[in-house]
Design a protein around this motif. Structure first.
Motif, PDB file in Angstrom:
ATOM      1  N   TRP A  59      43.826  63.476  31.336  1.00 24.15           N
ATOM      2  CA  TRP A  59      44.101  62.933  30.012  1.00 24.15           C
ATOM      3  C   TRP A  59      44.234  61.407  30.071  1.00 24.15           C
ATOM      4  O   TRP A  59      43.814  60.705  29.144  1.00 24.15           O
ATOM      5  CB  TRP A  59      45.374  63.557  29.434  1.00 24.15           C
ATOM      6  CG  TRP A  59      46.643  63.283  30.178  1.00 24.15           C
ATOM      7  CD1 TRP A  59      47.089  63.911  31.300  1.00 24.15           C
ATOM      8  CD2 TRP A  59      47.644  62.321  29.835  1.00 24.15           C
ATOM      9  NE1 TRP A  59      48.302  63.391  31.688  1.00 24.15           N
ATOM     10  CE2 TRP A  59      48.673  62.417  30.793  1.00 24.15           C
ATOM     11  CE3 TRP A  59      47.781  61.391  28.804  1.00 24.15           C
ATOM     12  CZ2 TRP A  59      49.812  61.627  30.772  1.00 24.15           C
ATOM     13  CZ3 TRP A  59      48.916  60.587  28.765  1.00 24.15           C
ATOM     14  CH2 TRP A  59      49.913  60.718  29.748  1.00 24.15           C
ATOM     15  N   LEU A  60      44.755  60.892  31.194  1.00 25.58           N
ATOM     16  CA  LEU A  60      44.825  59.448  31.364  1.00 25.58           C
ATOM     17  C   LEU A  60      43.428  58.861  31.580  1.00 25.58           C
ATOM     18  O   LEU A  60      43.116  57.775  31.077  1.00 25.58           O
ATOM     19  CB  LEU A  60      45.714  59.108  32.566  1.00 25.58           C
ATOM     20  CG  LEU A  60      47.219  59.281  32.348  1.00 25.58           C
ATOM     21  CD1 LEU A  60      47.963  59.205  33.671  1.00 25.58           C
ATOM     22  CD2 LEU A  60      47.745  58.224  31.386  1.00 25.58           C
ATOM     23  N   LYS A 216      48.685  60.501  22.455  1.00 20.42           N
ATOM     24  CA  LYS A 216      48.151  61.200  21.294  1.00 20.42           C
ATOM     25  C   LYS A 216      46.673  61.529  21.463  1.00 20.42           C
ATOM     26  O   LYS A 216      46.210  62.616  21.091  1.00 20.42           O
ATOM     27  CB  LYS A 216      48.354  60.341  20.040  1.00 20.42           C
ATOM     28  CG  LYS A 216      47.933  61.024  18.744  1.00 20.42           C
ATOM     29  CD  LYS A 216      48.199  60.106  17.546  1.00 20.42           C
ATOM     30  CE  LYS A 216      47.731  60.764  16.250  1.00 20.42           C
ATOM     31  NZ  LYS A 216      47.967  59.870  15.078  1.00 20.42           N
ATOM     32  N   TYR A 217      45.925  60.591  22.035  1.00 20.63           N
ATOM     33  CA  TYR A 217      44.504  60.850  22.279  1.00 20.63           C
ATOM     34  C   TYR A 217      44.300  61.693  23.542  1.00 20.63           C
ATOM     35  O   TYR A 217      43.467  62.590  23.583  1.00 20.63           O
ATOM     36  CB  TYR A 217      43.745  59.530  22.427  1.00 20.63           C
ATOM     37  CG  TYR A 217      42.275  59.729  22.735  1.00 20.63           C
ATOM     38  CD1 TYR A 217      41.351  59.892  21.710  1.00 20.63           C
ATOM     39  CD2 TYR A 217      41.802  59.757  24.047  1.00 20.63           C
ATOM     40  CE1 TYR A 217      40.004  60.080  21.981  1.00 20.63           C
ATOM     41  CE2 TYR A 217      40.459  59.935  24.330  1.00 20.63           C
ATOM     42  CZ  TYR A 217      39.566  60.099  23.292  1.00 20.63           C
ATOM     43  OH  TYR A 217      38.239  60.291  23.576  1.00 20.63           O
ATOM     44  N   GLY A 218      45.086  61.389  24.583  1.00 21.23           N
ATOM     45  CA  GLY A 218      44.835  61.990  25.893  1.00 21.23           C
ATOM     46  C   GLY A 218      45.230  63.442  26.021  1.00 21.23           C
ATOM     47  O   GLY A 218      44.558  64.203  26.726  1.00 21.23           O
ATOM     48  N   ILE A 219      46.309  63.851  25.361  1.00 25.16           N
ATOM     49  CA  ILE A 219      46.763  65.241  25.524  1.00 25.16           C
ATOM     50  C   ILE A 219      45.727  66.240  25.009  1.00 25.16           C
ATOM     51  O   ILE A 219      45.412  67.225  25.700  1.00 25.16           O
ATOM     52  CB  ILE A 219      48.135  65.452  24.841  1.00 25.16           C
ATOM     53  CG1 ILE A 219      49.209  64.644  25.584  1.00 25.16           C
ATOM     54  CG2 ILE A 219      48.498  66.918  24.835  1.00 25.16           C
ATOM     55  CD1 ILE A 219      49.358  64.975  27.053  1.00 25.16           C
ATOM     56  N   PRO A 220      45.160  66.050  23.811  1.00 31.05           N
ATOM     57  CA  PRO A 220      44.059  66.955  23.428  1.00 31.05           C
ATOM     58  C   PRO A 220      42.885  66.883  24.404  1.00 31.05           C
ATOM     59  O   PRO A 220      42.254  67.903  24.698  1.00 31.05           O
ATOM     60  CB  PRO A 220      43.662  66.453  22.034  1.00 31.05           C
ATOM     61  CG  PRO A 220      44.882  65.794  21.507  1.00 31.05           C
ATOM     62  CD  PRO A 220      45.525  65.155  22.700  1.00 31.05           C
ATOM     63  N   ALA A 221      42.588  65.680  24.922  1.00 31.45           N
ATOM     64  CA  ALA A 221      41.521  65.556  25.916  1.00 31.45           C
ATOM     65  C   ALA A 221      41.881  66.330  27.181  1.00 31.45           C
ATOM     66  O   ALA A 221      41.017  66.946  27.818  1.00 31.45           O
ATOM     67  CB  ALA A 221      41.278  64.084  26.240  1.00 31.45           C
TER      68      ALA A 221
END
Length: 493
Positions: A59-60, A216-221
């Motif tokens: 996610w990072l 917020k962007y990385g967790i769904p990714a």
């Protein structure tokens, strides 16, 4: 930007093809050194390390690619780098402790050999997680040469050191794990210096707005990556449970060859296109992004489809050469795996548009549906049909992923799919496949010679068909000629 894409594809090619070749070369060595049941346990450790890395740092990595252009424009890279390191340390530390506790609780339920390998796997997880984050900073900065060099080092040195420990020190299959750990530790200081240079860890605050945006962007990714892992690798655990380590070993050997052969094309396009695609979205807008994705898909079809057909036709001789005889029955899974991987490459073109729109949550739903379907089918069919069922369900779930990605993404981002190219590629690939099949079937040389002749014939037949179908455009011929002159003849001189 398409010229930049071609340049990056050429630069990324060594970082994909050499590790893939190293992995393929390793398979005949490892399968001749260890029986399927031992190889199966080793694969389960690698799969577990992959899972831990997926939930910890991917996610990072995704956020790095997405937000680097933004923070570069805002002159906030020092703060961004500091935050990445702090989040990586926190995430890796928490997951490592949790997994060690789980291993302690399971010490009476699993074999001592498997538990020993898993403990080494924890160390591999820690170093490979930091390695992954730093490499993706290089990707975001488009330092492709260094990315390629360090990726090649990791694969070549990891295998070389590992095999040396197995063959010279006679320490068993765990030597392969130690080889990967040692090679990574040696190179991390250099990778750190190239990725970050000099910056202060004091600047980034894990409670800042920037941190929240990354999470917020990385967790769904991360959810996408976890589900992608489950779709690709969870069947090993189900095979182990119902059929045993031997079938895991047979299945994994042929799967690895199939994956490294076709996924290197998928990965190459993904590595080169994502940073460029996000830059186009941020700087040029929707129309330019639509044109970029359409052209990118066309190039992927031109390369990926004939590769999938060729690998399917030549599956028998490829597996015969690359694995020990006791692993050979796994060749039957190759067509399902390579065509499934090919469909994943097309699905990426649709899910990336959701990344542009910051709707990775919808990509998660696509992957979730595909994984649920895959696991359900595996539990139904693996007990009776073994690894053949695992291969079939993999293809079905990948097809479902593509269809769902098309349906969801076109609500937000519509681009023109190159159906004409698909038709011409399909016709050329079928002609090529038929020609190679009959050629190899009627040759009476050694298996290796037949394979080489089949590959060369396939390249020639497909190339002739594509040019006769007038699929390669004049401007593309010009760019390819310039790249060949720059990266081939110039270096040879």
């Amino acid at each position: 930007m398409m010229r930049e894409l071609f340049k990056d594809l050429a630069k990324y090619l060594p970082s994909i093809i050499i590790p893939a070749l190293v992995g393929i070369i390793a398979i005949p060595i490892i399968t001749r050194l260890f029986p399927p049941e031992i190889y199966g346990k080793y694969i389960l450790v690698i799969v577990t390390v992959s899972f831990l890395s997926t939930i910890t740092v991917t996610w990072l990595s995704s956020s790095t690619i997405r937000f680097y252009p933004v923070y570069e424009l805002n002159n906030e890279l020092n703060k961004f780098y500091s935050l990445l390191i702090k989040l990586t340390i926190s995430s890796v530390g928490a997951i490592s402790i949790l997994f060690l506790i789980i291993l302690f609780l399971l010490k009476n339920q699993v074999s001592k050999t498997f538990l020993f390998l898993m403990r080494i796997g924890v160390l591999l997880f820690i170093v490979s997680s930091f390695w992954s984050v730093l490499l993706n900073v290089l990707r975001a900065r488009r330092k492709v040469g260094w990315y390629s060099a360090l990726s090649i080092w990791s694969s070549v040195a990891g295998l070389g050191i590992g095999l040396a420990m197995v063959l010279i020190l006679h320490i068993g299959i765990e030597g392969l794990l130690w080889g990967a750990i040692i090679s990574t530790v040696i190179a991390i200081p250099l990778l750190w210096k190239i990725s970050f240079g000099m910056f202060s860890l004091k600047e980034g605050n894990v409670r800042s707005q920037m941190s929240w945006e990354i999470v917020k962007y990385g967790i769904p990714a991360m959810g996408i990556n976890v589900l992608s892992w489950a779709q690709s690798l969870s069947d090993r655990y189900i095979l182990e449970f119902f059929r045993g380590s031997q079938e895991v070993g047979i299945y994994s050997a042929s799967y690895a060859i199939s994956e490294k052969s076709i996924f290197f094309i998928t990965s190459l396009f993904l590595l080169a296109s994502n940073p460029i695609g996000f830059n186009i979205w941020e700087e040029q807008g929707v129309k330019a992004s639509q044109d970029f994705v359409g052209k990118l898909t066309r190039y992927y079809l031109l390369v990926g489809l004939p590769a999938a057909v060729g690998l399917s036709v030549l599956a028998g001789p490829i597996i015969d050469i690359l694995v020990a005889p006791r692993y050979y029955p796994g060749y039957k899974i190759v067509p399902a795996i390579v065509f499934g991987a090919f469909l994943v490459g097309i699905a990426h073109r649709f899910t990336i548009s959701l990344g542009y729109c910051k709707r990775t949550d919808l990509s998660v739903l696509c992957y979730l549906g595909s994984v649920i379907l895959n696991i359900l089918l595996n539990f139904i069919y693996i007990p009776k049909y073994g690894y053949m069922a695992a291969a079939g369900t993999t293809f079905i779930s990948y097809a479902f992923l593509l269809l769902s990605a098309i349906f969801v993404s076109r609500r937000f981002f519509v681009w023109e799919f190159p159906f004409k190219t698909l038709g011409k590629c399909s016709a050329a690939s079928l002609i090529m496949g038929a020609g190679v099949y009959f050629l190899v079937k009627n040759l009476y040389f050694s298996t290796f010679v037949n394979l080489i002749l089949g590959i060369l014939a396939g390249i020639v037949i497909y190339s002739i068909c594509i040019f006769l179908f007038k699929e390669i455009l004049p401007e593309e011929k010009k760019v390819l000629k310039q790249l060949v002159q720059r990266y081939v003849f110039k270096k040879s001189n």
